[in-house]
Design an enzyme around this catalytic site. Structure first.
Site, PDB file in Angstrom:
ATOM      1  N   LYS A   1      -8.948 -38.068   9.052  1.00 18.67           N
ATOM      2  CA  LYS A   1      -8.825 -39.343   9.734  1.00 18.67           C
ATOM      3  C   LYS A   1      -9.986 -40.200   9.271  1.00 18.67           C
ATOM      4  O   LYS A   1     -11.146 -39.855   9.474  1.00 18.67           O
ATOM      5  CB  LYS A   1      -8.939 -39.092  11.242  1.00 18.67           C
ATOM      6  CG  LYS A   1      -8.027 -39.905  12.068  1.00 18.67           C
ATOM      7  CD  LYS A   1      -8.023 -39.332  13.469  1.00 18.67           C
ATOM      8  CE  LYS A   1      -7.653 -40.379  14.475  1.00 18.67           C
ATOM      9  NZ  LYS A   1      -7.661 -39.850  15.821  1.00 18.67           N
TER      10      LYS A   1
ATOM     11  N   ASP B   1      -3.968 -41.975  26.150  1.00 16.42           N
ATOM     12  CA  ASP B   1      -2.981 -42.434  25.168  1.00 16.42           C
ATOM     13  C   ASP B   1      -2.028 -41.299  24.797  1.00 16.42           C
ATOM     14  O   ASP B   1      -1.729 -41.079  23.627  1.00 16.42           O
ATOM     15  CB  ASP B   1      -3.680 -42.992  23.928  1.00 16.42           C
ATOM     16  CG  ASP B   1      -2.753 -43.887  23.100  1.00 16.42           C
ATOM     17  OD1 ASP B   1      -1.687 -44.275  23.632  1.00 16.42           O
ATOM     18  OD2 ASP B   1      -3.077 -44.181  21.944  1.00 16.42           O
TER      19      ASP B   1
END
Ligand SMILES: *[C@@H]1O[C@H](CO)[C@@H](O)[C@H](O)[C@H]1NC(C)=O
Ligand SMILES: *[C@@H]1O[C@H](CO)[C@@H](O)[C@H](O)[C@H]1NC(C)=O
Ligand SMILES: *[C@@H]1O[C@H](CO)[C@@H](O)[C@H](O)[C@H]1NC(C)=O
Ligand SMILES: *[C@@H]1O[C@H](CO)[C@@H](O)[C@H](O)[C@H]1NC(C)=O
Ligand SMILES: *[C@@H]1O[C@H](CO)[C@@H](O)[C@H](O)[C@H]1NC(C)=O
Ligand SMILES: *[C@@H]1O[C@H](CO)[C@@H](O)[C@H](O)[C@H]1NC(C)=O
Ligand SMILES: *[C@@H]1O[C@H](CO)[C@@H](O)[C@H](O)[C@H]1NC(C)=O
Ligand SMILES: CC(=O)N[C@H]1CO[C@H](CO)[C@@H](O)[C@@H]1O
Length: 822
Positions: free
Chosen positions: A538, A635
């Protein structure tokens, strides 16, 4: 609302008849065949008494005498013929009621409609200006009550129509605005109380001053404003785009200016009401659940309060405080401003100097300021607008008048700009006059607001973190400052540190082919390390300031967590600008890619789905209560659930997660981040998050997994329900199995399917307190004990957030049945 039922039994507009058995039978038959006896028209010789009704030809509307609420007074009104207890959409004698049931409605020879009271006094009359030889009164299926010449039914030739004299309700086809020829304004005015339809405090107008906009007023005071019209919608109206059943029409010429809502699907029953508390609400009747559903609300939130932030202040509901000065402006009264008294607004930090040559800076994504002091020109181009505005030292700002299609015209402002709000994607551009020296300052005026947002995320928790990189250390090290204290201490996260060159090599120099997708703050790549291990990398986008906070946050949250249902962080790479996190690689990628893919979803048989739900529940329980940190993920969604090669789910993406210390259970943020469709109402609206807001997202996820469809973007027939609403409707009707694919139905254990849907619905209940904790969820999934009844879910109507904000903002506020309380 009660009609006079006794009178009604007499039938509609029938002369008293001598009652022989035969006639009784006939009248009985006629009362069964009500449609055929119902009439929609009367002439001057017919007298319409209390108890008689007119029913429009398509059977949608009915006119008669009624008593509102608990009152005994009688009023002439129009309501929905087929909807029980629907409140009146129009009232004739609003101000003066008839005291008992001896009232009469009549068309006079001269073509005036009158209501007579028990002593035959005229208590209300229509303002008909023209005379006609044979006037008739007709109730149309649009809900419009019209007076017209008997053999002339041209719609533009009515002698009088109720659509020009509105009560508190607007229907599709009603024009709100001004007829400059007759001087008649059509506007809405609220009822006084639910027992009294007399004019209350609030009115809703199309204000034609300057350039037309919509306003809600209390007496002479403007409370809320929408507009001006931009060719597509009224500026600030965020919902129009999504609203497929309706379109807005705006007409402006020298004779008239008005706006109208038109139904694109005429079978949809919908009404807009100006409530007794001064809000505009649109309600739609959903036959299937036999109930009214709120659809649109204005004001949507506090930022719609007229000129809340003063001149050149901009309101953003996601900020705390909500008001900021526009970029390059500063509070006129800093002290008041700090007390949240924004009325004095803002000043340019550099005063204008027109003679030396001012410039115009572009501010984007805003609701345009009040246009009552504006002028417009429909034919100029934007470039010509600029030239015009530059020439005139009193011209403070300009914008494009019509942003639809070709886009043209200009709108100019000549006074301080007031009532601006920050709408980002829904907003528009405006060009504001600034001192020329402001040109060189950063951003060329493109960034509009003093953004307190970027820092917000972490600062709120009292945590301020600084990444620190030391060349020789083998671990990821993060400097952490507690609160505002200056002493900071180093935190070593004992994570292996990777060299940027290693990662670059592993990912083929971040090749497009290796890209797996886009994470919260940057792209994610697949990589293969030299030892053959697959990893997911990432990478923080260099341009993303927000991302840095989320990056740090993710390290802190996940470094110490270890659970088989959480994705595993292998290490990090922090080298100069380059910041990356290295995760274990998940060969089956994220759940959404399989679940919502028509062909691949078949790979998810029932036992796998059950396994995924159970795994996610356990992972969530771990972060909520079993880990040392107690974390709210904030989330949770299908694309953040990764699947390993055995299809075990792993929760990922902790970029916006929050950890709770001590005995805290709830926190509040002004920066609501997350994904619409998964956010609980209290979080989306008030920024309140807790374990229960994660439980809500989990519930959405469970329903998506069982049903195989996304919550957001879900569309079912002509109802406005989202997946939650649809699931709840069927659940109430005990038809939950209809939700599930035929394929799944065959392979699945039905009692388990029903249980999962039930658990999902318990998790998405509107009130956080009603929702189970993750520990209870895990228990519910693991045994067969009876489950409590699920209450109404939050956010069950498909709509965007600004609409949702006002409607389902709290479990104690308005419920959908309130409309009937009238
Ligand atoms: C009014 O309507 C009634 C019933 O249709 C009819 O008998 C009567 O002649 C009409 N009167 C006028 C003035 O048209
Ligand atoms: C209509 O209102 C009455 C009285 O308020 C209530 O008893 C009745 O249940 C309502 N009917 C429906 C269908 O809601
Ligand atoms: C209505 O009131 C008037 C006078 O107050 C009375 O003459 C009449 O009979 C009443 N009508 C009914 C239907 O009660
Ligand atoms: C009927 O209306 C007239 C005029 O508004 C009023 O003076 C009279 O009192 C009313 N009659 C009743 C019974 O309310
Ligand atoms: C009719 O017009 C008069 C004067 O213009 C006004 O006072 C009255 O309220 C109007 N009536 C209706 C029903 O609008
Ligand atoms: C939280 O802990 C503090 C101190 O330990 C205590 O004073 C407070 O009452 C606790 N709050 C709750 C809600 O338990
Ligand atoms: C369905 O599941 C329930 C609960 O897990 C179990 O008791 C039942 O035996 C299962 N039925 C079938 C047909 O597998
Ligand atoms: C549904 C799906 O794609 N399953 C795959 C998960 O990953 C394993 C190992 O790579 C594959 O064998 C499965 O086909």
């Amino acid at each position: 609302m009660r009609k006079n039922t006794k009178a009604k039994e007499r039938g509609t507009m029938k002369k008293p008849i001598k009652q022989t058995p035969f006639l009784l039978l006939l009248s009985f038959l006629l009362s069964i065949l009500k449609i055929s006896t119902a009439i929609d028209i009367i002439n001057t010789t017919q007298i319409f008494r209390d108890g008689d009704v007119l029913v429009s030809s398509g059977g949608r509307f009915e006119l008669g005498f009624f008593s509102p609420g608990s009152s005994n007074n009688r009023y002439v009104g129009i309501w929905y013929h087929k909807i029980p207890n629907s409140s009146a959409v129009w009232v004739a004698n609003r101000e003066i009621p008839v005291r008992n049931t001896s009232g009469i409605l009549k068309v006079t020879e001269s073509g005036i409609l009158v209501v007579l009271n028990d002593t035959n006094n005229i208590i209300w009359s229509s303002n008909t200006s023209r005379v006609a030889p044979t006037p008739v009164l007709q109730l149309l299926d649009s809900g419009n009550l019209v007076l017209r010449e008997a053999n002339d039914d041209r719609p533009d030739n009515f002698l009088w129509q109720s659509f020009d004299y509105l009560s508190d309700t607007s229907l599709p086809g009603v024009n709100i605005g001004w007829n400059f020829v007759t001087g008649v304004e059509s506007y809405l005015s609220s009822w006084k109380t639910s027992d009294d339809p007399a004019r209350g405090d609030f009115t809703f107008h199309l204000d034609p001053t300057g350039y037309p906009q919509l306003v809600i007023k209390r007496g002479p005071t403007t409370l809320y404003r929408l507009g001006p019209w931009n060719g597509l919608a009224f500026s600030g109206q965020t919902n129009s785009v999504q609203d497929m059943n309706f379109r807005f029409v705006f007409i402006m010429n020298k004779d008239k200016v008005y706006h109208r809502l038109e139904a694109t699907d005429s079978s949809v029953i919908s009404r807009i009401i100006l409530t007794q508390s001064g809000t505009m609400q649109r309600w739609t009747w959903v036959d299937r659940i036999h109930d009214w559903i709120p659809y649109v609300n204005f004001p949507a939130d506090n930022c719609d309060t007229y000129k809340l932030c003063g001149a050149y202040g901009s309101c953003n509901i996601a900020n705390t405080p909500a008001c900021v000065c526009l970029d390059k402006f500063e509070p006129k009264d800093p002290e008041g401003w700090s007390r949240s008294d924004w009325t004095n607004g803002c000043n340019r930090r550099t005063p204008l100097n027109c003679l030396k040559g001012d410039i115009f800076l572009k501010y984007s994504g805003i609701k345009l300021p009040d246009s009552r002091n504006s002028k417009y020109n429909k034919s100029m181009t934007l470039e010509e607008c600029k030239v015009e505005c530059v020439k005139d030292c009193s011209c403070m700002a300009y914008t494009q008048l019509n942003i639809s299609g070709e886009g043209s015209g200009c709108l100019f402002w000549y006074e301080d700009l007031i009532d601006i709000r920050d709408l980002s994607s829904h907003g528009q551009d405006i060009y504001i006059r600034m001192a020329s020296s402001e040109l060189d300052s950063k951003g060329k005026g493109r960034k509009i607001l003093i953004s307190s947002l970027t820092a917000m995320g972490v600062v709120l928790l009292g945590l301020s973190l600084t990444l620190y990189y030391r060349k020789r250390k083998k671990n990821c090290t993060i400097w952490r400052t507690e609160g505002s204290r200056t002493e900071s201490h180093k935190k070593d996260y004992e994570l292996p540190l990777y060299r940027a060159s290693t990662i670059s090599k592993a990912t083929n120099n971040f090749s497009e082919n290796n890209k797996l997708g886009q994470g919260g703050y940057g792209p994610v790549y697949k990589g293969t390390l030299e030892d053959g291990q697959d990893v997911a990398v990432k990478r923080l986008s260099k341009t993303s300031m927000q991302g840095l906070d989320e990056f740090k946050n993710e390290v802190i949250c996940i470094a110490k967590l270890q659970h088989r249902n959480l994705v595993k962080l292998l290490g990090c790479c922090i080298e100069g600008e380059e910041k990356m996190l290295i995760y274990e690689y998940m060969p089956n990628k994220s759940l959404d890619l399989i679940l919502f893919d028509q062909t691949r979803s078949a790979l998810l048989d029932w036992p796998k789905r059950l396994q995924i739900v159970n795994g996610v529940a356990r992972g969530l329980m771990y972060i909520h209560q079993d880990s040392r940190m107690r974390i709210i993920h904030r989330d949770l969604k299908a694309s953040n659930i990764l699947l390993d090669d055995d299809m075990n789910p792993k929760i990922s993406d902790f970029g916006i997660a929050r950890s709770f210390g001590g005995n805290e259970t709830e926190d509040k943020t002004s920066r609501v981040v997350g994904t619409y469709g998964y956010m609980s109402p209290e979080y989306a609206v008030h920024g309140r998050f807790s374990q229960k807001s994660d439980v809500f997202s989990f519930g959405v996820l469970v329903l998506e997994i069982v049903i195989g469809k996304r919550n957001s973007g879900f569309f079912h027939g002509d109802q406005h329900l989202n997946l939650l609403g649809h699931a709840w409707t069927l659940y109430k009707e005990e038809m939950s199995l209809e939700l599930v694919d035929v394929y799944l139905c065959e392979t699945a254990n039905q009692s388990e399917v029903l249980r999962l849907i039930h658990v999902g619905l318990l998790c998405v209940q509107q009130c956080p307190d009603d929702r189970p904790s993750t520990a209870s969820v895990v228990a519910m999934l693991g045994n067969d004990a009876a489950l409590p009844q699920a209450n109404q879910p939050g956010f069950f109507v498909e709509r965007d957030v600004s609409i949702g904000k006002s409607i389902t903002s709290s479990c104690n506020e308005m419920t959908i049945t309130q409309l009937e309380a009238r």
